[in-house]
Design a protein around this motif. Sequence first.
Motif, PDB file in Angstrom:
ATOM      1  N   SER A   1       0.821  -1.222   0.000  1.00  0.00           N
ATOM      2  CA  SER A   1       0.000   0.000   0.000  1.00  0.00           C
ATOM      3  C   SER A   1       0.854   1.272   0.000  1.00  0.00           C
ATOM      4  O   SER A   1       0.681   2.118  -0.892  1.00  0.00           O
ATOM      5  N   PRO A   2       1.795   1.451   0.953  1.00  0.00           N
ATOM      6  CA  PRO A   2       2.589   2.687   0.885  1.00  0.00           C
ATOM      7  C   PRO A   2       3.404   2.795  -0.403  1.00  0.00           C
ATOM      8  O   PRO A   2       3.521   3.885  -0.962  1.00  0.00           O
ATOM      9  N   LEU A   3       3.880   1.645  -0.922  1.00  0.00           N
ATOM     10  CA  LEU A   3       4.674   1.693  -2.153  1.00  0.00           C
ATOM     11  C   LEU A   3       3.813   2.148  -3.332  1.00  0.00           C
ATOM     12  O   LEU A   3       4.234   2.956  -4.151  1.00  0.00           O
ATOM     13  N   THR A   4       2.567   1.626  -3.387  1.00  0.00           N
ATOM     14  CA  THR A   4       1.660   2.026  -4.471  1.00  0.00           C
ATOM     15  C   THR A   4       1.385   3.520  -4.382  1.00  0.00           C
ATOM     16  O   THR A   4       1.410   4.232  -5.381  1.00  0.00           O
ATOM     17  N   ARG A   5       1.132   3.976  -3.132  1.00  0.00           N
ATOM     18  CA  ARG A   5       0.848   5.406  -2.953  1.00  0.00           C
ATOM     19  C   ARG A   5       2.042   6.242  -3.444  1.00  0.00           C
ATOM     20  O   ARG A   5       1.879   7.246  -4.114  1.00  0.00           O
ATOM     21  N   MET A   6       3.248   5.789  -3.123  1.00  0.00           N
ATOM     22  CA  MET A   6       4.437   6.537  -3.516  1.00  0.00           C
ATOM     23  C   MET A   6       4.608   6.523  -5.036  1.00  0.00           C
ATOM     24  O   MET A   6       4.991   7.515  -5.635  1.00  0.00           O
ATOM     25  N   LYS A   7       4.295   5.370  -5.645  1.00  0.00           N
ATOM     26  CA  LYS A   7       4.416   5.266  -7.099  1.00  0.00           C
ATOM     27  C   LYS A   7       3.452   6.237  -7.786  1.00  0.00           C
ATOM     28  O   LYS A   7       3.827   6.967  -8.691  1.00  0.00           O
ATOM     29  N   VAL A   8       2.212   6.260  -7.283  1.00  0.00           N
ATOM     30  CA  VAL A   8       1.189   7.148  -7.856  1.00  0.00           C
ATOM     31  C   VAL A   8       1.657   8.598  -7.722  1.00  0.00           C
ATOM     32  O   VAL A   8       1.593   9.386  -8.663  1.00  0.00           O
ATOM     33  N   ALA A   9       2.177   8.920  -6.514  1.00  0.00           N
ATOM     34  CA  ALA A   9       2.621  10.289  -6.262  1.00  0.00           C
ATOM     35  C   ALA A   9       3.724  10.682  -7.237  1.00  0.00           C
ATOM     36  O   ALA A   9       3.776  11.826  -7.708  1.00  0.00           O
ATOM     37  N   LEU A  10       4.596   9.733  -7.568  1.00  0.00           N
ATOM     38  CA  LEU A  10       5.703  10.033  -8.476  1.00  0.00           C
ATOM     39  C   LEU A  10       5.213  10.250  -9.915  1.00  0.00           C
ATOM     40  O   LEU A  10       5.818  10.986 -10.682  1.00  0.00           O
ATOM     41  N   GLU A  11       4.098   9.561 -10.255  1.00  0.00           N
ATOM     42  CA  GLU A  11       3.587   9.689 -11.618  1.00  0.00           C
ATOM     43  C   GLU A  11       2.838  10.995 -11.839  1.00  0.00           C
ATOM     44  O   GLU A  11       2.715  11.468 -12.953  1.00  0.00           O
TER      45      GLU A  11
END
Length: 434
Positions: free
Chosen positions: A232-242
């Motif tokens: 979950s935190p990794l997905t959130r971080m990935k989305v934020a980077l995109e």
Amino acid sequence: MAEARVGRGTSVFAKLVTAMLAMGLFLILLVTLFFGVFVGPSLNDLIFQLAREYSGAIAATSPGLEAARSLRSRGLKVNVRYDGPSGSWSTTPGLPSVDDLRAGRVSQNHLLVVPRYYLVDAPQGGAYIFAWNFSRPFQVAHAWLLALLAFMIALVVLTTYVVIRRLLAPLRALNEGVARLGEGQLDVSIPVSTRDEFGRLSSAFNSMVGRVRLMLRDRDQLLVDVSHELRSPLTRMKVALELPPDETQRPRLATDIAEMERMVAELLELERLRSGRGMTMERQDLLGLVHEATQEFQGRQPGVRVVAASSALMADVDREKIRIVLRNLLENAFKYSLADSRPVEVSLSNGAEAAAIRVSDDGVGIPEGDMGRVFEPFFRVDASRSKRTGGYGLGLSICKRVMEAHGGRITVERAGARGTAFVLTFPKRNDGRS
Ligand code: ADP
């Protein structure tokens, strides 16, 4: 190399069979020797004496050829020859003459040591030779004895083989079990058919395999849980980077990173504690530790109350680790307390075998069915509620590891009508001090 040697060269079964066979044969030899040395000669003496007396008694009646022949019809197994001044006669051909016997030209040897021929002077002059035929019955007895011995040896061999094979059956099963476990088959379970040492060894093996299975299952589960929690935190971080850079996302990213960092730190701590590393034991006053821990929670709702034991409570503990345990328990007690809850209570007690600290609250409580699972890593009674309160479900598993590293325990129970109590138990030392 070594394995091959163990497998081929040394078998307990072969050793036991050989040992028992050797013992059986030794016993048979002993019995044979006993009869040969003690019973046989005295039996021979008896026969010898009887034959001599019979011969003398018969000679005293001065029997002629007919009378000597009629002895056989009376059941006496004897052949007679007479050599005298009035001539010679013999009931059977082939008997030696008196002269030959006297001159020692005839062998007296016999199957047994009893003499074959008995020479008796005749009252009318001359002499009788009595040839007693003992050899037949003795030969028969001898053959029977040999057959009996052979039968006994065969019986000893067979019984030894069967008995030892049966005795060692659990060992074979154990051997196969160990080999299967070595190949990685964790579902192996060996039958416990006896109540002796082998039986106990088999049950110990079975429970050991059970524990290994559980440990590996826990590890697998932990791996799955960690991956799941990190996603979950990794997905959130990935989305934020995109997304296009946005200043408002920085604090959220920082929170996610901090959360992940905390989780990794807690997991590492869990592993370190499993191997018992990093523990520094010191004699501590538990009441002092409790006061220090509760200090941090002063002013928070619904408040905290310490109930001391009647006497001082000293224990060998790792001060820092026990502070973490107490902080975790207090944090949970406050976190899960309700608006109308009574204050959290920390009470100390001094039992005969253990010192105990009990942290109880009047909060939401833990459903009976979940109580056994709260110490498992990543377990949360209500994942969504706990997530809101910011926990990964690692705190209590760390508490459990810490207490186990101290040789103590942590247990959970219901407190009052709705609350929860966690009890820490510290074993007392054998010297009576605690
Ligand atoms: P967390 O960080 O989620 O609190 P813990 O390992 O400390 O993880 O606790 C595991 C779970 O046990 C919690 O998620 C919570 O559901 C339950 N729990 C622990 N302490 C209490 C308590 N004092 N009252 C009610 N529930 C509790």
